[in-house]
Design an enzyme around this catalytic site. Structure first.
Site, PDB file in Angstrom:
ATOM      1  N   GLY A 238      22.967  26.729  -1.165  1.00 56.90           N
ATOM      2  CA  GLY A 238      21.977  27.316  -0.272  1.00 56.90           C
ATOM      3  C   GLY A 238      20.578  26.760  -0.335  1.00 56.90           C
ATOM      4  N   GLY A 275      25.348  21.912  -1.104  1.00 62.63           N
ATOM      5  CA  GLY A 275      25.924  21.011  -0.095  1.00 62.63           C
ATOM      6  C   GLY A 275      24.796  20.274   0.594  1.00 62.63           C
ATOM      7  N   ARG A 276      24.032  21.030   1.395  1.00 56.86           N
ATOM      8  CA  ARG A 276      22.955  20.438   2.178  1.00 56.86           C
ATOM      9  C   ARG A 276      21.949  19.669   1.316  1.00 56.86           C
ATOM     10  NH1 ARG A 276      21.292  22.904   6.960  1.00 56.86           N
ATOM     11  NH2 ARG A 276      22.258  24.790   6.152  1.00 56.86           N
ATOM     12  N   TYR A 316      22.361  26.443  16.309  1.00 60.91           N
ATOM     13  CA  TYR A 316      21.369  27.247  15.582  1.00 60.91           C
ATOM     14  C   TYR A 316      19.948  27.046  16.105  1.00 60.91           C
ATOM     15  CZ  TYR A 316      25.134  26.480  12.141  1.00 60.91           C
ATOM     16  OH  TYR A 316      26.337  26.347  11.504  1.00 60.91           O
ATOM     17  N   CYS A 344      28.448  17.985  29.142  1.00 60.30           N
ATOM     18  CA  CYS A 344      28.149  18.806  30.328  1.00 60.30           C
ATOM     19  C   CYS A 344      27.849  20.250  29.959  1.00 60.30           C
ATOM     20  CB  CYS A 344      29.307  18.711  31.306  1.00 60.30           C
ATOM     21  SG  CYS A 344      29.538  17.019  31.816  1.00 60.30           S
ATOM     22  N   TYR A 373      26.491  18.814   7.463  1.00 60.51           N
ATOM     23  CA  TYR A 373      26.887  19.623   8.627  1.00 60.51           C
ATOM     24  C   TYR A 373      26.661  18.857   9.936  1.00 60.51           C
ATOM     25  CZ  TYR A 373      26.698  23.042   4.904  1.00 60.51           C
ATOM     26  OH  TYR A 373      26.890  23.687   3.705  1.00 60.51           O
TER      27      TYR A 373
HETATM   28  N1  LLP Z   1      29.031  27.807  -1.301  1.00 60.03           N
HETATM   29  C1  LLP Z   1      29.523  28.603  -0.340  1.00 60.03           C
HETATM   30  C2  LLP Z   1      30.428  29.690  -0.706  1.00 60.03           C
HETATM   31  C3  LLP Z   1      29.159  28.388   1.014  1.00 60.03           C
HETATM   32  O1  LLP Z   1      29.630  29.193   1.961  1.00 60.03           O
HETATM   33  C4  LLP Z   1      28.265  27.331   1.329  1.00 60.03           C
HETATM   34  C5  LLP Z   1      27.875  27.080   2.718  1.00 60.03           C
HETATM   35  C6  LLP Z   1      27.796  26.515   0.281  1.00 60.03           C
HETATM   36  C7  LLP Z   1      28.194  26.782  -1.025  1.00 60.03           C
HETATM   37  C8  LLP Z   1      26.874  25.362   0.525  1.00 60.03           C
HETATM   38  O2  LLP Z   1      25.659  25.765   1.033  1.00 60.03           O
HETATM   39  P1  LLP Z   1      24.464  24.710   1.178  1.00 60.03           P
HETATM   40  O3  LLP Z   1      24.037  24.302  -0.205  1.00 60.03           O
HETATM   41  O4  LLP Z   1      24.960  23.552   1.960  1.00 60.03           O
HETATM   42  O5  LLP Z   1      23.418  25.465   1.896  1.00 60.03           O
HETATM   43  N2  LLP Z   1      26.698  24.799   9.272  1.00 60.03           N
HETATM   44  C9  LLP Z   1      25.467  25.372   8.771  1.00 60.03           C
HETATM   45  C10 LLP Z   1      25.542  25.665   7.286  1.00 60.03           C
HETATM   46  C11 LLP Z   1      26.691  26.566   6.931  1.00 60.03           C
HETATM   47  C12 LLP Z   1      26.798  26.829   5.443  1.00 60.03           C
HETATM   48  C13 LLP Z   1      28.073  27.524   5.109  1.00 60.03           C
HETATM   49  N3  LLP Z   1      28.288  27.765   3.713  1.00 60.03           N
HETATM   50  C14 LLP Z   1      24.307  24.454   9.115  1.00 60.03           C
HETATM   51  O6  LLP Z   1      24.522  23.407   9.713  1.00 60.03           O
HETATM   52  O7  LLP Z   1      23.150  24.797   8.857  1.00 60.03           O
END
Ligand code: LLP
Length: 421
Positions: A238, A275-276, A316, A344, A373
């Site tokens: 997150g 992740g991000r 978003y 389109c 993403y």
């Molecule tokens: N762990 C769990 C259980 C998750 O559901 C997620 C992301 C992460 C870790 C990784 O989160 P991060 O570090 O990447 O924030 N498609 C959206 C983001 C969806 C995130 C879903 N879960 C976007 O493009 O902003």
């Protein structure tokens, strides 16, 4: 060093000239930097307490080459499907560094993960506990389990990626957690090992993490009093990044200090699932201007990339910086554009009212911070094969996901007998 920077007026990815790359590999094209992946991964793991399992969240960017790059740096993986599990294993991430998250794991997925010998299941409901126990019994195994709790903490991010409030589908409510742990402890083929929380994504303040960790600490104390051996805490992912220049970004060191406190107060092994933070800034989407079109009230720059390639702005309203690949000379005229794709839908809009140096047909632009993403959420909407992907390493580059041809896409469909001929 910025992996994507102008050199003598031309934007490069590490030592690779993006305009030359576009000529050779075509556009739209995702371009990832090995150096940036390494720097982001090492920056994150360096900020966390020593021994933290950094389980990269595969959903952000599951390209095998990206995963293998991270695997060689020691990354684990956070997976949410058998597909992601197979990717992680294929990239050489050891099973004992893999955690399986998600609200709807199937029995088949559980079986695969148990057979592989993964580190931990993050379980999100009582029926899921029962299913996992039954699958483990069939296999004669014991499944290592953490329960994901819902701490009812608002991460202060976009509603669609908020996961820690009581009205979302995620986790087991804190006030039912003790009961759920007792339930898990009674199931013979489960071994309760830890706790898990994930409150959302693109979190740009640290307070929500602190609040979630505080609730987690309290929970662990209660669980220990109740006789459970809690040796691990998974704090989810997150951590946000700055999409807009000048945006305030959370400090990874300060994030690390929160993690450190949790770890030292509880004496647990920590797991984090970024992740991000790891992948976003390590990638851009390279696109070519197809047309510049004067509308009644706006000027549109129509790219060859569309919402099928990068969905975030449409889904978003997300902001991505867009820059010309040829560095604009000083004093050059600029124009206000809506930057759109060829799909389109009016939603196929990357940026509205964006001031850019004058664009012409054929110009290349880079949509920044698209490594997370981006490709992972791409589709073939409008029967557009999604963008190809390239990984750069110094002066080397390689196509790590080729573009499908139109014909290959069509060939995926099958006709039923009554429509043959
Ligand atoms: N762990 C769990 C259980 C998750 O559901 C997620 C992301 C992460 C870790 C990784 O989160 P991060 O570090 O990447 O924030 N498609 C959206 C983001 C969806 C995130 C879903 N879960 C976007 O493009 O902003």
């Amino acid at each position: 060093m910025n992996p994507f920077a102008y050199r003598v007026g031309r934007m490069c990815a590490e030592d690779v000239d993006l305009a030359e790359l576009a000529d050779q590999a075509g556009t739209p094209l995702y371009v990832y930097s090995t150096a940036a992946l390494r720097r982001r991964f090492e920056g994150f793991s360096g900020a966390c307490p020593p021994g933290t399992l950094v389980a990269y969240s595969v959903k952000a960017n599951g390209n095998l080459a990206v995963l293998k790059t991270l695997a060689r740096l020691g990354a684990g993986a956070d997976v949410v499907s058998s597909g992601e599990l197979k990717r992680a294993l294929a990239a050489g991430i050891p099973a004992d560094k893999i955690v399986f998250s998600g609200v709807g794991k199937s029995a088949v997925e559980m079986r695969l993960a148990l057979e592989a010998g993964i580190f931990q299941f993050n379980v999100e409901s009582e029926p899921e506990l029962e299913t996992l126990n039954a699958v483990a019994r069939d296999l004669g195994r014991e499944a290592p389990v953490a329960i994901r709790v819902n701490p009812d903490v608002d991460a202060g991010t976009h509603a669609k990626i908020t996961t820690g409030t009581a009205d979302t589908k995620f986790g087991i409510p804190l006030d039912r957690a003790i009961q759920a742990y007792r339930h898990a402890a009674r199931l013979e083929h489960l071994k309760v090992v830890g706790v898990d929380v994930h409150i959302g994504s693109q979190i740009h303040r640290l307070e929500p993490f602190e609040a979630a960790c505080a609730r987690l600490m309290e929970l662990v104390r209660q669980l220990r009093n109740d006789g459970h051996e809690i040796s691990r805490a998974d704090i989810g992912g997150g951590l946000g990044i700055g999409y807009e220049s000048g945006a305030t970004v959370p400090d990874v060191q300060a994030y690390g200090r929160i993690a450190n406190r949790l770890q030292s107060e509880l004496g647990v092994a920590l797991i984090a699932e970024p992740g991000r933070y790891i992948a976003a800034e390590a990638g851009l989407l390279l696109a070519r201007v197809r047309y510049v079109k004067a509308g009644a009230a706006k000027t549109f720059a129509i790219l060859d990339a569309g919402m099928n390639d990068l969905l975030r702005p449409a889904l978003y309203g997300a902001y991505h910086e867009i820059v010309p690949v040829t560095e604009p000379g000083s004093g050059l005229a600029s124009e206000t554009y809506d930057i759109v794709g060829p799909v389109c839908e009016t939603a196929d809009l990357f940026a509205s009212g964006r001031i850019l140096p004058l664009l012409e047909r054929g110009d290349l632009v880079a949509i920044m911070a698209a490594g997370a993403y981006g490709a992972a959420m791409s589709s073939a909407y409008n029967s557009r094969p999604p963008a190809a992907e390239v990984l750069v390493n110094g002066a080397d580059w390689s196509v790590v996901r080729p573009r499908l041809s139109d014909d290959a896409l069509v060939a995926l469909d099958r006709l039923p007998a009554w429509l043959e001929g």
